[in-house]
Design a protein around this motif. Structure first.
Motif, PDB file in Angstrom:
ATOM      1  N   SER A 431       0.825  -1.210   0.000  1.00 39.28           N
ATOM      2  CA  SER A 431       0.000   0.000   0.000  1.00 39.28           C
ATOM      3  C   SER A 431       0.857   1.256   0.000  1.00 39.28           C
ATOM      4  CB  SER A 431      -0.923  -0.003   1.226  1.00 39.28           C
ATOM      5  OG  SER A 431      -1.722  -1.166   1.221  1.00 39.28           O
ATOM      6  N   VAL A 432       0.458   2.207  -0.815  1.00 39.16           N
ATOM      7  CA  VAL A 432       1.187   3.475  -0.933  1.00 39.16           C
ATOM      8  C   VAL A 432       0.509   4.519  -0.058  1.00 39.16           C
ATOM      9  CG1 VAL A 432       1.891   5.315  -2.486  1.00 39.16           C
ATOM     10  CG2 VAL A 432       1.950   2.929  -3.259  1.00 39.16           C
ATOM     11  N   ILE A 433       1.264   5.050   0.900  1.00 37.91           N
ATOM     12  CA  ILE A 433       0.772   6.119   1.770  1.00 37.91           C
ATOM     13  C   ILE A 433       1.654   7.336   1.562  1.00 37.91           C
ATOM     14  CG2 ILE A 433       0.264   6.819   4.137  1.00 37.91           C
ATOM     15  CD1 ILE A 433      -1.488   4.522   3.163  1.00 37.91           C
ATOM     16  N   PHE A 434       1.020   8.477   1.352  1.00 38.34           N
ATOM     17  CA  PHE A 434       1.761   9.704   1.095  1.00 38.34           C
ATOM     18  C   PHE A 434       1.992  10.475   2.389  1.00 38.34           C
ATOM     19  CE2 PHE A 434      -0.483   8.610  -2.800  1.00 38.34           C
ATOM     20  CZ  PHE A 434       0.541   8.683  -3.740  1.00 38.34           C
ATOM     21  N   ALA A 435       3.009  11.334   2.353  1.00 40.78           N
ATOM     22  CA  ALA A 435       3.379  12.119   3.546  1.00 40.78           C
ATOM     23  C   ALA A 435       2.365  13.239   3.732  1.00 40.78           C
ATOM     24  CB  ALA A 435       4.794  12.668   3.403  1.00 40.78           C
ATOM     25  N   HIS A 436       1.162  12.838   4.156  1.00 40.79           N
ATOM     26  CA  HIS A 436       0.079  13.796   4.371  1.00 40.79           C
ATOM     27  C   HIS A 436      -0.805  13.243   5.481  1.00 40.79           C
ATOM     28  CE1 HIS A 436      -2.198  17.302   3.330  1.00 40.79           C
ATOM     29  NE2 HIS A 436      -1.598  17.458   2.164  1.00 40.79           N
ATOM     30  N   ASN A 437      -1.939  13.903   5.729  1.00 40.57           N
ATOM     31  CA  ASN A 437      -2.830  13.388   6.768  1.00 40.57           C
ATOM     32  C   ASN A 437      -3.744  12.296   6.205  1.00 40.57           C
ATOM     33  OD1 ASN A 437      -4.939  14.720   5.383  1.00 40.57           O
ATOM     34  ND2 ASN A 437      -4.670  16.583   6.601  1.00 40.57           N
ATOM     35  N   VAL A 438      -4.534  11.698   7.098  1.00 42.00           N
ATOM     36  CA  VAL A 438      -5.415  10.595   6.701  1.00 42.00           C
ATOM     37  C   VAL A 438      -6.408  11.067   5.646  1.00 42.00           C
ATOM     38  CG1 VAL A 438      -7.147   8.959   7.506  1.00 42.00           C
ATOM     39  CG2 VAL A 438      -5.177   9.490   8.957  1.00 42.00           C
ATOM     40  N   LEU A 439      -7.003  12.234   5.877  1.00 41.97           N
ATOM     41  CA  LEU A 439      -8.042  12.754   4.993  1.00 41.97           C
ATOM     42  C   LEU A 439      -7.557  12.842   3.552  1.00 41.97           C
ATOM     43  CD1 LEU A 439     -10.963  13.921   5.351  1.00 41.97           C
ATOM     44  CD2 LEU A 439      -9.903  16.181   5.301  1.00 41.97           C
ATOM     45  N   GLU A 440      -6.383  13.460   3.350  1.00 40.13           N
ATOM     46  CA  GLU A 440      -5.871  13.646   1.990  1.00 40.13           C
ATOM     47  C   GLU A 440      -5.404  12.342   1.372  1.00 40.13           C
ATOM     48  OE1 GLU A 440      -6.323  16.325   0.337  1.00 40.13           O
ATOM     49  OE2 GLU A 440      -7.191  17.258   2.114  1.00 40.13           O
ATOM     50  N   PHE A 466      -9.619   2.672  13.989  1.00 38.42           N
ATOM     51  CA  PHE A 466      -8.247   2.998  14.402  1.00 38.42           C
ATOM     52  C   PHE A 466      -7.888   4.446  14.087  1.00 38.42           C
ATOM     53  CE2 PHE A 466      -7.075   1.627  10.018  1.00 38.42           C
ATOM     54  CZ  PHE A 466      -6.188   2.645   9.654  1.00 38.42           C
ATOM     55  N   ILE A 467      -8.545   5.047  13.085  1.00 35.47           N
ATOM     56  CA  ILE A 467      -8.268   6.453  12.769  1.00 35.47           C
ATOM     57  C   ILE A 467      -8.735   7.360  13.901  1.00 35.47           C
ATOM     58  CG2 ILE A 467      -8.866   8.370  11.215  1.00 35.47           C
ATOM     59  CD1 ILE A 467      -9.021   6.284   8.944  1.00 35.47           C
ATOM     60  N   THR A 468      -9.901   7.074  14.451  1.00 36.25           N
ATOM     61  CA  THR A 468     -10.437   7.912  15.531  1.00 36.25           C
ATOM     62  C   THR A 468      -9.645   7.757  16.824  1.00 36.25           C
ATOM     63  OG1 THR A 468     -12.045   6.151  16.012  1.00 36.25           O
ATOM     64  CG2 THR A 468     -12.782   7.967  14.601  1.00 36.25           C
ATOM     65  N   ASP A 472      -5.294  13.336  16.528  1.00 38.88           N
ATOM     66  CA  ASP A 472      -5.845  14.324  15.586  1.00 38.88           C
ATOM     67  C   ASP A 472      -6.824  13.718  14.600  1.00 38.88           C
ATOM     68  OD1 ASP A 472      -4.292  16.398  16.701  1.00 38.88           O
ATOM     69  OD2 ASP A 472      -2.555  15.777  15.515  1.00 38.88           O
ATOM     70  N   GLY A 473      -7.215  12.451  14.811  1.00 37.89           N
ATOM     71  CA  GLY A 473      -8.204  11.830  13.954  1.00 37.89           C
ATOM     72  C   GLY A 473      -7.824  11.844  12.488  1.00 37.89           C
ATOM     73  N   TYR A 474      -8.740  12.350  11.656  1.00 39.08           N
ATOM     74  CA  TYR A 474      -8.501  12.359  10.207  1.00 39.08           C
ATOM     75  C   TYR A 474      -7.472  13.409   9.778  1.00 39.08           C
ATOM     76  CZ  TYR A 474     -12.165   8.978   9.261  1.00 39.08           C
ATOM     77  OH  TYR A 474     -12.905   7.823   9.203  1.00 39.08           O
ATOM     78  N   GLN A 475      -7.086  14.289  10.689  1.00 42.15           N
ATOM     79  CA  GLN A 475      -6.040  15.272  10.386  1.00 42.15           C
ATOM     80  C   GLN A 475      -4.652  14.767  10.785  1.00 42.15           C
ATOM     81  OE1 GLN A 475      -6.688  17.963   8.653  1.00 42.15           O
ATOM     82  NE2 GLN A 475      -8.891  17.484   8.656  1.00 42.15           N
TER      83      GLN A 475
END
Length: 593
Positions: A431-440, A466-468, A472-475
C-alpha cells in the motif's frame, strides 16, 4: 559535452525569460544607467584634479563634489532596481523550470523511472535549479554589468588618450586567452561535479528511505564507508574544478593589473613630457582600474556561468526526455452509461509484451482473455507469471509489442491516458501512503470528496475505528511512506481510497494480505459490496481470496494455462493443484469452511 547541446542552453533559458521580457528590459536599462553613471565618475576625477587641485579653485572643487555625489545617487538607485529585478527573475525562472520539468516527468512511463535513480532526479530539481537561480539572479547580472563597464571604460579611455588605450588593447588577447583555454575545462568539470552530487543524493535517498532494512541487517558501517567514498568522489572532482577556476581568476587578474601598471608607467612619462595632463592620466587610471576589475569579475563569474550551463544541460535532458507512451491528438472516448462511466467489458487479444529493459524475454506471450461486465476474476500463478504485468498493461503504463486491449470495445491505445486510468481503482499489495494526513490520503483518487464521504469510505474499509484513536483523527499526519501505520492499517487506508474513488473497474493485488483474521473478514465484506456490478480483477496469493470469484485464471510464463472455478481447476490443472496444496498448509480453516 558536444557543441549542439552547449549552444541549446541559451535559447532554452531565453524561452523561460520571454514571458517576463519587460522586466528583463527594465533590468538591462537600469544596468546601463548604473554602469554609465559609474563611468562618468572618471570625468569627475579629471575635473577634480585639473580644475580643482591644479587650479587651486575651491569653488569649482565644491561644484565637482556635488556632481560626483549626484552621480553616486543615480548609480545607487539604478543598482537597487537592477538587483531587485534580476534577483526576482532568477527566482521566477528557477520556479518555472521546476514546474516544467516536474510536469514532464509526470507524463513519463514507469520504464523511465526503472532506469533512473530517484535521488539523482531530485538532485537535478534542487542543486541544479538552485545554481541556475543564483546565476540568472546574480552572476549573469554581474557579467552584463562588467561587460558594459569594459566596453564603456575602453571608449572613455580612448577619449582620454588614444595612445595609452591602444597599448591596453594590445594586452586584451593575453587576458582573454586563459578564459578561452581554462573556461572549457571548468565547464566539463562542473558537469561532472553535478553528476557526482546527483549520485550522492541518490544514495542518501535510497539508504534513508530503507532505514529499517539498513539497521535490521546492521549495514550502517558499510553504508558509512560507501557514502564516504561517494563524498570523496565529489571532492576529487571539485578539487580539480576549483584548481582550474582559481588558475583562471588569478591569471586574468595578474595579466590585467600587470598591463595597467605598464601602461600607467608610460602615461606618467607622458605627463612629465607634457603630452597629457595629470587629470587626464588620473581619469585614464580610473577607467583602467574599472576595466581591470570588470574583466576580473567576468572571469570569476564566467566559471559560475559554465557551472550553470552544465546544470542546465542536465535539466534539458530531463525536460526533453521523449514520452514513450504517445497519445492521439484526437483520442476516442468511452461510451457513457447511466450508473457507471462504462460497463467494464475487457478484452485482450493475442497480447505480446516484453519490458524495454529485457526485450529478449517476453513477460506476456500470446495472451487472450475476455472479462464480462461485472465479472470477478482471480489471477493465480507463480512469481513471474505475468500477473502484475497484466495490471500495468491494463493501466497502459507500457505499450504492447503486439495485439490489443479493448475496454467496452474501444482500443485503450486510442483513449487518452487520463480517461483510461480514471476508470480503475487500484489497491496494490504494498500500500502506498503519502506524507500527508489521513483525509488527503483517502481522497487521493477523488480530491473533491467531502470529509463525510471520506469517513463513510473508511467505515466501509473498517479503518474508521483505528483512525479515531489517533489524537488528531482524520487530520493525523501519517509520516513519509506511512511510517506511523502498521501494514494492515496501510492496506485499509488504501482500500478506503479505492472505495471512495468509486470507479467501475477494480484492480486488487491481494488487498487483504496484511490484515489479521478479524479485520480481513470485515474488509472482505466491504470489498464484496464494492465489487457488486463492477469488473474486478484480483491477483490472488491466498486461496481464501478465490473462493467467491466467478472465474480463476491460471497464468504461467505470460500465458493462460487453465481457467475455471476452484473445484474444476483442482481436477484439471496440475499447476493449480500445486499452488493450492502449498496454500492449504497455511490455510486449512478457509478451505474446510
Amino acid at each position: 559535452m558536444n557543441t549542439s547541446k552547449s549552444v541549446a542552453v541559451i535559447p532554452w533559458l531565453a524561452g523561460f525569460l520571454r514571458p517576463y521580457r519587460w522586466r528583463v528590459v527594465a533590468a538591462i536599462v537600469f544596468l546601463f544607467i548604473g554602469s554609465l553613471a559609474w563611468l562618468s565618475l572618471g570625468q569627475g576625477v579629471r575635473l577634480m584634479v585639473d580644475e580643482g587641485f591644479m587650479a587651486d579653485n575651491a569653488g569649482r572643487l565644491n561644484e565637482i563634489m556635488v556632481f560626483i555625489l549626484l552621480i553616486t545617487f543615480v548609480s545607487g538607485a539604478a543598482v537597487f532596481f537592477r538587483f531587485y529585478l534580476m534577483t526576482w527573475l532568477g527566482e521566477r525562472v528557477s520556479a518555472d523550470i521546476r514546474l516544467t520539468v516536474y510536469r514532464h516527468l509526470l507524463s513519463l512511463s514507469p520504464n523511465f523511472f526503472a532506469s533512473q535513480r530517484t535521488g539523482e532526479v531530485i538532485s537535478r530539481f534542487t542543486a541544479d535549479t538552485t545554481l541556475l537561480q543564483s546565476v540568472v539572479g546574480a552572476s549573469l547580472s554581474m557579467a552584463l554589468r562588467s561587460c558594459v563597464t569594459v566596453i564603456g571604460g575602453i571608449v572613455m579611455m580612448g577619449f582620454t588618450s588614444v595612445k595609452l588605450t591602444l597599448l591596453v588593447l594590445l594586452a586584451v588577447p593575453l587576458v582573454l586567452a586563459p578564459v578561452a583555454i581554462l573556461g572549457k575545462k571548468v565547464r566539463e568539470l562542473s558537469r561532472k561535479s553535478q553528476d557526482k552530487v546527483g549520485d550522492l543524493g541518490a544514495y542518501i535517498d535510497e539508504t534513508l528511505h530503507e532505514i529499517h532494512t539498513v539497521q535490521a541487517y546492521t549495514h550502517e558501517d558499510k553504508d558509512r564507508q560507501l557514502f564516504s567514498e561517494r563524498v570523496e568522489a565529489v571532492m576529487l572532482v571539485a578539487k580539480a574544478r576549483i584548481g582550474y577556476r582559481s588558475l583562471l581568476i588569478s591569471s586574468v587578474m595578474f595579466l590585467s593589473i600587470g598591463a595597467i601598471a605598464c601602461v600607467t608607467w608610460i602615461g606618467a612619462k607622458d605627463v612629465v613630457s607634457g603630452a597629457i595632463t595629470g587629470g587626464e592620466l588620473s581619469a585614464f587610471m580610473f577607467y583602467a582600474v574599472m576595466v581591470a576589475g570588470a574583466v576580473a569579475t567576468i572571469s570569476e563569474v564566467f566559471s559560475e556561468i559554465q557551472r550553470a550551463s552544465g546544470a542546465a544541460e542536465r535539466l534539458i535532458e530531463l525536460a526533453n526526455t521523449p514520452v514513450d507512451l504517445p497519445e492521439l491528438e484526437t483520442p476516442k472516448h468511452l461510451p457513457s452509461k447511466t450508473e457507471l462511466k462504462l460497463s467494464g467489458a475487457l478484452s485482450l487479444e493475442n497480447v505480446h509484451f516484453s519490458y524495454p529493459s529485457s526485450p529478449e524475454q517476453q513477460a506476456i506471450s500470446g495472451l487472450n482473455l475476455v472479462l464480462k461486465p461485472g465479472e470477478r476474476v482471480a489471477l493465480v500463478g507463480p512469481s513471474g507469471a505475468g500477473k502484475s504485468t497484466l495490471f500495468e498493461l491494463l493501466l497502459r503504463f507500457y505499450s504492447l509489442d503486439s495485439g490489443c486491449i479493448t475496454l467496452d470495445g474501444v482500443d485503450i491505445a486510442d483513449l487518452s491516458l487520463h480517461e483510461l486510468r480514471s476508470q480503475y481503482a487500484l489497491v496494490p499489495q504494498e500500500s502506498v501512503i503519502f506524507a500527508h494526513n489521513v483525509l488527503e490520503n483517502v481522497r487521493y483518487g477523488r480530491p473533491d470528496a467531502t470529509e463525510e464521504e471520506v469517513i463513510a469510505a473508511c467505515e466501509a474499509a473498517k479503518a474508521h475505528e483505528f483512525i479515531t484513536e489517533f489524537k488528531d483523527g482524520y487530520q493525523t499526519y501519517l509520516g513519509e511512506r506511512g511510517v506511523r501505520l502498521s501494514g494492515g492499517q496501510k492496506q485499509r487506508i488504501a482500500i478506503a481510497r479505492a472505495i471512495l474513488a468509486d470507479r467501475p473497474l477494480l484492480l486488487l493485488d491481494e488487498a487483504t494480505s496484511a490484515l489479521d483474521a478479524i479485520s480481513e473478514d470485515k474488509v472482505k465484506q466491504a470489498l464484496d459490496t464494492l465489487m457488486q456490478g463492477r469488473t474486478s480483477l484480483v491477483i490472488a496469493h491466498r486461496l481464501a481470496t478465490v473462493i467467491n470469484v466467478d472465474r480463476i485464471i491460471v497464468l504461467d510464463k505470460g500465458c493462460v494455462v487453465a481457467t475455471g472455478n476452484h473445484q474444476t481447476l483442482m481436477q484439471t490443472s496440475e499447476l493449480y493443484r500445486e499452488f493450492a496444496s502449498l496454500q492449504l498448509l497455511t490455510e486449512p480453516k478457509q478451505m474446510t469452511a
